[in-house]
Design a protein around this motif. Sequence first.
Motif, PDB file in Angstrom:
ATOM      1  N   GLU A 179       0.824  -1.203   0.000  1.00 43.50           N
ATOM      2  CA  GLU A 179       0.000   0.000   0.000  1.00 43.50           C
ATOM      3  C   GLU A 179       0.863   1.260   0.000  1.00 43.50           C
ATOM      4  OE1 GLU A 179      -3.099  -0.509   2.788  1.00 43.50           O
ATOM      5  OE2 GLU A 179      -3.819   1.550   2.571  1.00 43.50           O
ATOM      6  N   ARG A 180       2.077   1.154   0.526  1.00 48.80           N
ATOM      7  CA  ARG A 180       2.915   2.336   0.707  1.00 48.80           C
ATOM      8  C   ARG A 180       4.074   2.417  -0.275  1.00 48.80           C
ATOM      9  NH1 ARG A 180       0.584   0.629   5.097  1.00 48.80           N
ATOM     10  NH2 ARG A 180      -0.123   2.066   6.716  1.00 48.80           N
ATOM     11  N   CYS A 181       4.127   1.472  -1.217  1.00 52.97           N
ATOM     12  CA  CYS A 181       5.268   1.460  -2.128  1.00 52.97           C
ATOM     13  C   CYS A 181       4.841   1.674  -3.571  1.00 52.97           C
ATOM     14  CB  CYS A 181       5.998   0.116  -2.036  1.00 52.97           C
ATOM     15  SG  CYS A 181       6.826  -0.110  -0.468  1.00 52.97           S
ATOM     16  N   GLY A 182       5.784   2.157  -4.349  1.00 58.92           N
ATOM     17  CA  GLY A 182       5.597   2.177  -5.792  1.00 58.92           C
ATOM     18  C   GLY A 182       6.633   1.232  -6.362  1.00 58.92           C
ATOM     19  N   ALA A 183       6.341   0.619  -7.496  1.00 65.45           N
ATOM     20  CA  ALA A 183       7.307  -0.348  -8.007  1.00 65.45           C
ATOM     21  C   ALA A 183       7.379  -0.374  -9.523  1.00 65.45           C
ATOM     22  CB  ALA A 183       6.967  -1.746  -7.494  1.00 65.45           C
ATOM     23  N   LEU A 184       8.606  -0.369  -9.999  1.00 58.16           N
ATOM     24  CA  LEU A 184       8.861  -0.696 -11.399  1.00 58.16           C
ATOM     25  C   LEU A 184       9.654  -1.989 -11.326  1.00 58.16           C
ATOM     26  CD1 LEU A 184       9.330  -0.311 -14.468  1.00 58.16           C
ATOM     27  CD2 LEU A 184      11.344   0.994 -13.865  1.00 58.16           C
ATOM     28  N   LEU A 185       9.052  -3.076 -11.770  1.00 56.75           N
ATOM     29  CA  LEU A 185       9.698  -4.379 -11.631  1.00 56.75           C
ATOM     30  C   LEU A 185      10.479  -4.692 -12.897  1.00 56.75           C
ATOM     31  CD1 LEU A 185       6.663  -5.993  -9.859  1.00 56.75           C
ATOM     32  CD2 LEU A 185       8.736  -5.108  -8.826  1.00 56.75           C
ATOM     33  N   GLU A 186      10.860  -5.941 -12.994  1.00 53.56           N
ATOM     34  CA  GLU A 186      11.674  -6.400 -14.120  1.00 53.56           C
ATOM     35  C   GLU A 186      11.091  -5.988 -15.483  1.00 53.56           C
ATOM     36  OE1 GLU A 186      13.878 -10.656 -14.704  1.00 53.56           O
ATOM     37  OE2 GLU A 186      11.833 -10.597 -13.988  1.00 53.56           O
ATOM     38  N   HIS A 187       9.776  -6.127 -15.605  1.00 52.56           N
ATOM     39  CA  HIS A 187       9.091  -5.731 -16.848  1.00 52.56           C
ATOM     40  C   HIS A 187       8.306  -4.456 -16.574  1.00 52.56           C
ATOM     41  CE1 HIS A 187       9.994  -9.587 -18.699  1.00 52.56           C
ATOM     42  NE2 HIS A 187       9.661 -10.151 -17.554  1.00 52.56           N
ATOM     43  N   PHE A 223      10.521   1.152  -5.387  1.00 54.01           N
ATOM     44  CA  PHE A 223      11.454   0.148  -5.885  1.00 54.01           C
ATOM     45  C   PHE A 223      11.574   0.308  -7.392  1.00 54.01           C
ATOM     46  CE2 PHE A 223       9.845  -1.801  -2.012  1.00 54.01           C
ATOM     47  CZ  PHE A 223      11.026  -2.240  -1.430  1.00 54.01           C
ATOM     48  N   LEU A 224      12.789   0.440  -7.885  1.00 54.83           N
ATOM     49  CA  LEU A 224      12.967   0.583  -9.328  1.00 54.83           C
ATOM     50  C   LEU A 224      13.997  -0.451  -9.794  1.00 54.83           C
ATOM     51  CD1 LEU A 224      13.201   4.486  -9.480  1.00 54.83           C
ATOM     52  CD2 LEU A 224      11.198   3.115 -10.029  1.00 54.83           C
ATOM     53  N   ASP A 225      13.535  -1.426 -10.568  1.00 52.26           N
ATOM     54  CA  ASP A 225      14.434  -2.468 -11.058  1.00 52.26           C
ATOM     55  C   ASP A 225      14.978  -2.013 -12.411  1.00 52.26           C
ATOM     56  OD1 ASP A 225      15.856  -4.793 -11.255  1.00 52.26           O
ATOM     57  OD2 ASP A 225      14.132  -6.133 -11.110  1.00 52.26           O
ATOM     58  N   GLU A 226      16.212  -1.579 -12.436  1.00 52.36           N
ATOM     59  CA  GLU A 226      16.879  -1.063 -13.634  1.00 52.36           C
ATOM     60  C   GLU A 226      16.055   0.023 -14.332  1.00 52.36           C
ATOM     61  OE1 GLU A 226      18.563  -4.082 -16.085  1.00 52.36           O
ATOM     62  OE2 GLU A 226      18.640  -5.459 -14.377  1.00 52.36           O
ATOM     63  N   PRO A 227      15.862   1.144 -13.629  1.00 55.26           N
ATOM     64  CA  PRO A 227      14.972   2.177 -14.170  1.00 55.26           C
ATOM     65  C   PRO A 227      15.480   2.821 -15.449  1.00 55.26           C
ATOM     66  CG  PRO A 227      16.109   2.988 -12.227  1.00 55.26           C
ATOM     67  CD  PRO A 227      16.391   1.529 -12.308  1.00 55.26           C
ATOM     68  N   THR A 228      16.791   2.948 -15.603  1.00 54.97           N
ATOM     69  CA  THR A 228      17.259   3.686 -16.781  1.00 54.97           C
ATOM     70  C   THR A 228      17.520   2.770 -17.973  1.00 54.97           C
ATOM     71  OG1 THR A 228      19.449   3.637 -15.795  1.00 54.97           O
ATOM     72  CG2 THR A 228      18.225   5.689 -15.593  1.00 54.97           C
ATOM     73  N   ALA A 229      17.204   1.479 -17.830  1.00 55.58           N
ATOM     74  CA  ALA A 229      17.381   0.577 -18.970  1.00 55.58           C
ATOM     75  C   ALA A 229      16.520   1.063 -20.137  1.00 55.58           C
ATOM     76  CB  ALA A 229      16.973  -0.834 -18.575  1.00 55.58           C
ATOM     77  N   GLY A 230      17.164   1.294 -21.262  1.00 54.16           N
ATOM     78  CA  GLY A 230      16.413   1.716 -22.441  1.00 54.16           C
ATOM     79  C   GLY A 230      16.230   3.223 -22.574  1.00 54.16           C
ATOM     80  N   LEU A 231      16.641   3.973 -21.568  1.00 58.46           N
ATOM     81  CA  LEU A 231      16.499   5.429 -21.671  1.00 58.46           C
ATOM     82  C   LEU A 231      17.715   6.033 -22.371  1.00 58.46           C
ATOM     83  CD1 LEU A 231      15.061   6.632 -18.247  1.00 58.46           C
ATOM     84  CD2 LEU A 231      13.874   5.820 -20.276  1.00 58.46           C
TER      85      LEU A 231
END
Lengths: 243, 308
Positions: B77-85, B158-166
């Motif tokens: 409830e308290r987190c934001g997430a960018l996972l593997e995909h 949580f950001l799993d490899e956030p800049t991948a592809g940027l």
Amino acid sequence: MRHDIVTVARKELWEALNGGGGRGKWNLLFSLLVFGGFMPVQMGRTWIESPVMALFWLWAPLFLVIQVATDSFAGERERHTLETLLASRLSDRAILFGKLGAAIVYGCVFTALYMIISVIAVNVFYWDGQVLVYSPAVSAGLALVTLGGVSLIAGLSALVSLRAATVKRAMQGLMIALAVPVMAFSLLTFLIPGESRDQFFLALFSADVTGLMFVAGAVLLGLVVVVVLAALARFRRARMILD
Amino acid sequence: MDNAIRMEGLARHFGTVRAVDDLSLDVPAGIVFGFLGPNGSGKTTTIRLLLGLLEPTAGRAEVLGFDTRTQADAIRERCGALLEHPGLYERMSAQANLDYYGRINRMPAAERAARIEALLTRLDLWERRKEILTGWSRGMKQKLAIARALLHRPPLVFLDEPTAGLDAVAAAALRDDLAGLAAHEGVTIFLTTHNLTEAEKLCARVAVIREGRLLAVGSPDELRARAGGSRLIITGRGFSAEVCEGLRRLDQVRAVECVNGHLAVTLADGAEAAPLVGLLVQAGAQVEEVRRDSSSLEDVFLNLVEAA
Ligand SMILES: Nc1ncnc2c1ncn2[C@@H]1O[C@H](COP(=O)(O)OP(=O)(O)OP(=O)(O)O)[C@@H](O)[C@H]1O
Ligand SMILES: [Mg+2]
């Protein structure tokens, strides 16, 4: 909780209708015309006078329900959107009931539309001076069987696709799950001595169809409860990620 | 609460694979924390464990004070997430994707709309908000997925490899945004990355893992100091093969490389530089400059990972 279920269901319904670049809508329209228009017109007035016909064609919407329900779990997993959804604040129940609810609403609305179109079509093509419609009792029976059948298939599809890696796998699992009772039934009728078997079928066909529909509807809804409970038990977030 | 995340002996095995192995680590609140490690080292698995999407085989973890085993709902409830995909619905528009998650997070309609407009404008995607994502480039999808993770202003992301592809510009802009979030809004950001330059620029603390085990943790400066102290770069002339061989035989020297006319000497732990220089001069070499190598985080990383 209710708010969350509605949020999930809304999105699932939107995707069911708009997925595939709007193709979903055309497929739907086409099925409605075939099942609601073409088939009943072929049958003529018996379509309405003998509701067994309508009952028989209830399998048509079930395919749509299977599509929507398997897509909402196995499809999301296949397209890598499920994990993000599972990481959100939604509870297990909200996700399960939202997706299940969408499939059920979809199936029931489709069936209702197709029944309405079929009644209109039969009346237009075989008009004999007065409107021909299902009696209130038959309508209620049909509604109950539809709700039970659609919910059961939606529940089974969800149950099977909860841990299926792809939609294709889920479909295979579902086919097996559906084949088992059919085979069991055939086996049973085969094992029962010929006489009592004939008596059973005679009784079945001479019985009051409306009453039978209510019984069937009740049985189906009972099974739905079992399947939904099983799905809830199987829905464990910590085991939903497959690789 | 000082620590946003606490892991104590956290472990997750898949059959014989120890994806995460006895991991004990604290992540202070309000910083950008970098989680580094080679492919398959257990970064994604750790994030899944922290969000309660996997059950640990052993150990425990607390996120924002909640136990991942028993209070995962409160964590999510308290987190934001960018996972593997990126996890985006490609048949839906950019706006519809964000709107769905805004609703999931119970944002009121007006706030939702305003926040979506602000985020999409910031990411240069506002003009394209009505497009479905099927034709979008990887980087555009990545940006949208990051916007989704930040949408409801969670205190921990949580950001799993956030800049991948940027691209470089977008990656720099994202780094600024993340640094700003941590500095001004007290948001804790837990990110994994392979880009060490990025970790160096952005992260207040980093942890390095390999095969599920923690190799080192500290600020990039601390890690650099720890590793960089043992390397000397010596510039000059007369570094013949014999001179190099002579150095290699010394106990306090671990390795010697002669590149482009200067020597790179890796010292054993605690070894002094001065006696070495004396030896070089005695052997007839002309020394112009001696400096401790301020190695990049990348060297530190490679050293750690190769030594392990
Ligand atoms: N669901 C799973 N089933 C079996 N093995 C798994 C599963 N998830 C991860 N693993 C294994 O655990 C190890 C760690 O994987 P993980 O995805 O956490 O690595 P990573 O650090 O995120 O790698 P990358 O940098 O490539 O993203 C790998 O050996 C992987 O094969
Ligand atoms: Mg990973």
